[in-house]
Motif scaffolding. Structure first.
Motif, PDB file in Angstrom:
ATOM      1  N   UNK A  88      39.713  -7.770  33.337  1.00 21.71           N
ATOM      2  CA  UNK A  88      39.117  -9.021  32.874  1.00 21.71           C
ATOM      3  C   UNK A  88      39.354 -10.138  33.885  1.00 21.71           C
ATOM      4  N   UNK A  89      40.555 -10.188  34.436  1.00 24.40           N
ATOM      5  CA  UNK A  89      40.830 -11.198  35.464  1.00 24.40           C
ATOM      6  C   UNK A  89      39.998 -10.942  36.711  1.00 24.40           C
ATOM      7  N   UNK A 144      36.564 -12.166  35.999  1.00 25.48           N
ATOM      8  CA  UNK A 144      36.532 -13.633  36.033  1.00 25.48           C
ATOM      9  C   UNK A 144      36.491 -14.119  37.479  1.00 25.48           C
ATOM     10  N   UNK A 145      37.266 -13.473  38.360  1.00 27.28           N
ATOM     11  CA  UNK A 145      37.252 -13.869  39.777  1.00 27.28           C
ATOM     12  C   UNK A 145      35.913 -13.526  40.423  1.00 27.28           C
ATOM     13  N   UNK A 159      33.117 -13.673  38.880  1.00 29.35           N
ATOM     14  CA  UNK A 159      32.247 -14.777  38.452  1.00 29.35           C
ATOM     15  C   UNK A 159      32.437 -15.994  39.364  1.00 29.35           C
ATOM     16  N   UNK A 160      33.668 -16.275  39.736  1.00 31.47           N
ATOM     17  CA  UNK A 160      33.936 -17.396  40.636  1.00 31.47           C
ATOM     18  C   UNK A 160      33.189 -17.186  41.954  1.00 31.47           C
ATOM     19  N   UNK A 191      29.720 -18.107  41.515  1.00 34.48           N
ATOM     20  CA  UNK A 191      29.566 -19.570  41.474  1.00 34.48           C
ATOM     21  C   UNK A 191      29.515 -20.146  42.886  1.00 34.48           C
ATOM     22  N   UNK A 233      38.498 -15.148  48.961  1.00 34.07           N
ATOM     23  CA  UNK A 233      38.276 -14.666  47.594  1.00 34.07           C
ATOM     24  C   UNK A 233      37.892 -13.185  47.595  1.00 34.07           C
ATOM     25  N   UNK A 272      40.933 -11.091  47.953  1.00 32.65           N
ATOM     26  CA  UNK A 272      41.632 -10.972  46.667  1.00 32.65           C
ATOM     27  C   UNK A 272      40.943  -9.923  45.794  1.00 32.65           C
ATOM     28  N   UNK A 291      42.374  -6.263  44.455  1.00 28.78           N
ATOM     29  CA  UNK A 291      42.431  -5.915  43.030  1.00 28.78           C
ATOM     30  C   UNK A 291      41.648  -4.646  42.746  1.00 28.78           C
ATOM     31  N   UNK A 302      27.042 -14.563  35.165  1.00 23.54           N
ATOM     32  CA  UNK A 302      26.931 -13.734  33.977  1.00 23.54           C
ATOM     33  C   UNK A 302      27.540 -14.414  32.774  1.00 23.54           C
ATOM     34  N   UNK A 303      27.322 -13.806  31.613  1.00 23.96           N
ATOM     35  CA  UNK A 303      27.950 -14.302  30.394  1.00 23.96           C
ATOM     36  C   UNK A 303      27.447 -15.678  30.014  1.00 23.96           C
ATOM     37  N   UNK A 304      28.356 -16.639  29.982  1.00 21.56           N
ATOM     38  CA  UNK A 304      28.033 -17.977  29.500  1.00 21.56           C
ATOM     39  C   UNK A 304      27.581 -18.914  30.611  1.00 21.56           C
ATOM     40  N   UNK A 305      27.385 -18.395  31.814  1.00 19.45           N
ATOM     41  CA  UNK A 305      27.014 -19.267  32.933  1.00 19.45           C
ATOM     42  C   UNK A 305      26.075 -18.494  33.868  1.00 19.45           C
ATOM     43  N   UNK A 317      32.987 -10.430  30.423  1.00 17.76           N
ATOM     44  CA  UNK A 317      34.085 -10.217  31.382  1.00 17.76           C
ATOM     45  C   UNK A 317      34.692  -8.815  31.293  1.00 17.76           C
ATOM     46  N   UNK A 334      41.677 -20.549  49.080  1.00 12.61           N
ATOM     47  CA  UNK A 334      41.528 -20.303  47.645  1.00 12.61           C
ATOM     48  C   UNK A 334      41.737 -21.589  46.840  1.00 12.61           C
ATOM     49  N   UNK A 374      35.408 -25.371  41.845  1.00  7.41           N
ATOM     50  CA  UNK A 374      35.181 -25.102  40.417  1.00  7.41           C
ATOM     51  C   UNK A 374      35.338 -26.370  39.587  1.00  7.41           C
ATOM     52  N   UNK A 383      26.768 -25.857  33.001  1.00  8.06           N
ATOM     53  CA  UNK A 383      26.179 -25.906  31.658  1.00  8.06           C
ATOM     54  C   UNK A 383      27.292 -26.038  30.626  1.00  8.06           C
ATOM     55  N   UNK A 389      27.763 -24.922  27.690  1.00 15.13           N
ATOM     56  CA  UNK A 389      28.179 -23.706  26.989  1.00 15.13           C
ATOM     57  C   UNK A 389      29.083 -22.798  27.813  1.00 15.13           C
ATOM     58  N   UNK A 390      29.241 -23.120  29.084  1.00 14.27           N
ATOM     59  CA  UNK A 390      30.045 -22.259  29.957  1.00 14.27           C
ATOM     60  C   UNK A 390      31.533 -22.574  29.897  1.00 14.27           C
ATOM     61  N   UNK A 397      34.276 -19.762  29.126  1.00 13.02           N
ATOM     62  CA  UNK A 397      34.329 -18.774  30.212  1.00 13.02           C
ATOM     63  C   UNK A 397      34.939 -19.390  31.468  1.00 13.02           C
ATOM     64  N   UNK A 409      38.606 -19.244  31.626  1.00 14.05           N
ATOM     65  CA  UNK A 409      39.133 -17.949  32.073  1.00 14.05           C
ATOM     66  C   UNK A 409      39.003 -17.790  33.583  1.00 14.05           C
ATOM     67  N   UNK A 410      37.896 -18.264  34.137  1.00 18.71           N
ATOM     68  CA  UNK A 410      37.708 -18.166  35.585  1.00 18.71           C
ATOM     69  C   UNK A 410      38.801 -18.953  36.311  1.00 18.71           C
ATOM     70  N   UNK A 421      42.217 -17.264  35.941  1.00 22.15           N
ATOM     71  CA  UNK A 421      42.396 -16.105  36.830  1.00 22.15           C
ATOM     72  C   UNK A 421      42.684 -16.566  38.256  1.00 22.15           C
ATOM     73  N   UNK A 443      46.175 -16.150  40.610  1.00 29.21           N
ATOM     74  CA  UNK A 443      46.201 -15.666  41.997  1.00 29.21           C
ATOM     75  C   UNK A 443      46.956 -16.658  42.872  1.00 29.21           C
TER      76      UNK A 443
END
Lengths: 492, 492
Positions: A12-13, A16-17, A19-20, A23, A47, A50, A54, A233-236, A274, B17, B24, B33, B35-36, B39, B42-43, B46, B50
């Motif tokens: 999950x982490x 999430x990374x 997703x970063x 972004x 990044x 990293x 992982x 993905x997901x909420x963004x 995630x 990093x 972010x 957005x 709604x993000x 999430x 969590x990003x 994470x 690190x």
């Protein structure tokens, strides 16, 4: 804590990374100050390092070993399958080879762009030779004794093989060439839309259409970029588009295309967020969503009658002055060298050409030096026109310059899958055209969300389509759809 | 490879990093957005995990031990000093305490915001008690036998101590209170600017001013956000601003303030990029840049005559109709409860109040329950007005709700440093007003870049100011400047 929950927490982490990372890519293509580029390369590099550490963490292997026998739940088994698959592949590529490929492809896109601008294939050939050689090494490492090209395909379309695609594409090609020939020889011609279309009005209309197709702006946004894309993905989940003052279809249909991609990501059940299931399962299935939104729905007679009305409201009287003429203009089949500017009929012929040539580059039967001739010969055979210059031929696409081999066929696979999905949803939604003509694709997008999108990567790609349609996917429905639609438009 | 180069390679990736983390935050405050948000948490979580793992990596200790005796170069020694300092501090806070503080402060801001909206200090008090208790534990751990409050200060202003600040602030307070009293008792009043100022024109003017103050838009950008801020470093330093239709100074001066912060980051010698020296050395020195841009330069008589002309060009005739009246309006001293809306004269009195109260919260001599009364008593003593409600008193600032103790005094330290720098640059640039009146702060910003900004964090904070001015910093120049400027404006 079980091995599975430990693994999923770690995963999950990582997601999430990842997703970063997405972004940062969005930022780079939309809002980043241009002077920030070199520093951004270091930020992304750090990044990615990293993420790589992982993804190759040996604890993943231990957790997988412990969990694979213990978990029986369908979702858990699917997560484990996806993680094992990715972990095995990441382990197989030697670090030195991965680094060398990264080094070469970090500069090769620039060399390709210069060669394309100079119409000079020879200036790109040595770089492409390097990339092909490194990609062959990578393919051999990934294949682990299996078929090298299949090992490359697996990055984009897990489970697909060159043999299965060759059979499918072999059935597509003659009927597409024949349809293309009938259209080009037809007496009836489609009009082209002309005029001047203010950018702000185009953007307002494109936002309206994006929302009509179900794009959730509370979990996304639309910006302008050089190349339209969907990201995150997901909420963004953000999309981009572009505008051309003389061609409003460019903005409109690239937006509807990207909304298809975004709707897949936004539509996945939040329970998978995630996790390895919380994203589109393959490039082909992803492309099936973008294509069915753009083509089977967005370019349908019913929906174009709504677009015609809205464009007339927005821009005043158009150069094509009836819904029927507008429908023909939207679906105009025109000669052209460029894949990305192509229409529904010819697009797959562009892809099939690349698929055949890239397999030969990877198996070594086509030396890079012979690529232009092979391209041009094949192009003339399928399109009936001689390529006039490299930028209209084998230098037109960025893909090979950044090491993307095995990616092209997913475009056509996406169209084939879209054909299957469209046939099935039409069976289930007999009154769809009434709603489309009223500007509401909701029944279709709702069907896709329910049958396909919400499941994310729960099932492998073909099984994802089969689950949605109730049938094994094949090229038949796409061909039937194209022959019926364009046969009627052109009277052939 | 030496231990030093290994360490700096590792550190460089950590700095890259950390830049991603900054990106972010920018995204979250400008374009994300809504709604993000979950999430995104969590990003960020994470990525922070690190960063924390890298910052506490035991290899750093080994590299430092090996490098500290071996390196003699000034830059290397400064880098090692900064890394050792951060590493020692990170090691001292027990993981469980850090996690508990993170847990509490992840929700406390919301509780504070609700309490403030409800004018209900009691609703926030239990949370603040928790935060104070955890912060005291953290301070004790960081202090390692030293003074707890100083250990907190050290996060924002390395080397500063409560004793040295108490001496400095003790000299400031009576002269500021006396100046404030003289102004409030003066016959002469400053006019307030009124009118309606279209937002797009404000933004155009603010961009013009940002660039006049040297903000490099090829390595930055200006967007709107609820709270103005500067974000990022090196080649990607972005600022935000906000607009008020009736108060164009809000947008203009918050932009010039943020440009001061950004100019510091943009002005650092690129040789220090992505190293511990490639960022502002402390919050106080950072604030000295934002404040000297905003106040000593931006609110000077000379430069406001240029702004008056440009605002008249932009908005037509203003309610204050001469450069002199405009200068008085820009520098209007008015009663008010809110620190962030305060003027140059009263601002530091707001800060001194918080400094005195937060030291007592941390040393335990002020129970949280007694905070409102202590605040209100002190406020009336310094400002001559009774606080009417908690949102105008001890609930007005977000800082304590997110565990920021030791941060407030850096605001006034920044003003003191700005006073020192301004005195020195006026000595070096006798003709500065001629250029300011022509809309060109270039000589002053060039002086600051050369004397201070380009060195980044090469020297400790006080030494940074002393290097730039040739003198040890003190509160004298700020007081002399304020008394002269406002004495003249108000005839007191």
């Amino acid at each position: 804590m079980t091995a599975y929950t430990d693994l999923m927490t770690f995963q999950r982490e990582t997601e999430a990374l990842a997703q970063v990372s997405g972004r940062l890519e969005w930022d780079q293509e939309t809002v980043m100050p241009r002077g920030a580029a070199p520093q951004r390369a270091e930020e992304i590099g750090a990044l990615e390092a990293v993420l790589h550490a992982r993804r190759t963490d040996p604890r993943i292997g231990d957790w997988l070993d412990a969990a694979e026998g213990a978990e029986t739940d369908e979702v858990a088994r699917a997560n484990l399958r996806r993680i094992r698959h990715a972990y095995t592949r990441t382990q197989r590529v030697p670090a030195r080879l991965a680094a060398e490929l990264a080094r070469v492809t970090s500069v090769s896109q620039g060399i390709w762009a210069e060669a394309r601008a100079a119409e000079d294939f020879a200036a790109f050939a040595p770089t492409l030779e390097q990339i092909v050689a490194l990609t062959r090494d990578k393919a051999a490492a990934l294949a682990d004794g299996g078929a090298p090209y299949d090992a490359l395909l697996d990055d984009y379309e897990p489970g697909a093989t060159a043999d299965s695609l060759t059979a499918m594409f072999g059935a597509l090609r003659p009927r597409l060439v024949a349809l293309r020939d009938r259209i080009m020889g037809a007496e009836r011609r489609s009009p082209a839309l002309s005029g001047d279309f203010p950018e702000a009005a185009q953007m307002a209309l494109t936002r309206e259409m994006a929302q009509a197709f179900g794009y959730d702006m509370t979990r996304g946004r639309i910006d302008k970029a050089v190349h339209p894309f969907s990201s995150g993905g997901g909420a963004d989940v953000r999309i981009t588009t572009r505008t051309s003052a003389t061609d409003p279809f460019n903005c409109l249909y690239s937006t509807i295309h990207e909304v298809g991609h975004a709707a897949y990501e936004q539509g996945i059940d939040p329970v998978h967020a995630l996790t390895p299931l919380g994203q589109g399962v393959s490039m082909g299935v992803h492309e099936s969503q973008s294509r069915i939104y753009e083509n089977q729905l967005g370019r349908s007679r019913a929906f174009t009658s709504h677009i015609f009305a809205r464009m007339t409201d927005t821009f005043g009287p158009l150069s094509v002055d009836s819904p029927e003429a507008f429908y023909a203009a939207v679906n105009r089949v025109h000669p052209g060298f460029i894949r990305t500017e192509s229409d529904e009929v010819q697009y797959n012929l562009h892809v099939l050409l690349r698929f055949d040539l890239e397999r030969r580059l990877i198996d070594g039967s086509l030396p890079v030096a012979d690529l232009p001739e092979a391209w041009n010969t094949r192009f003339e055979a399928d399109f009936g026109v001689a390529v006039d210059r490299p930028s209209n031929g084998c230098l037109q696409d960025v893909h090979w310059s950044v090491g993307l081999f095995g990616y092209f066929p997913t475009y056509t696979l996406g169209n084939v899958y879209a054909g299957c999905l469209h046939a099935a949803l039409r069976r289930d939604l007999p009154d769809l055209d009434t709603r489309l003509a009223a500007g509401d694709p909701g029944p279709a997008t709702g069907w896709l969300r329910d049958k396909l999108q919400r499941h994310g990567a729960l099932r492998p790609p073909r099984a994802t389509i089969a689950h949605a349609t109730g049938e094994e996917p094949s090229e038949g429905p796409l061909l039937d759809y194209l022959e019926a639609k364009f046969g009627e438009i052109y009277g052939v």
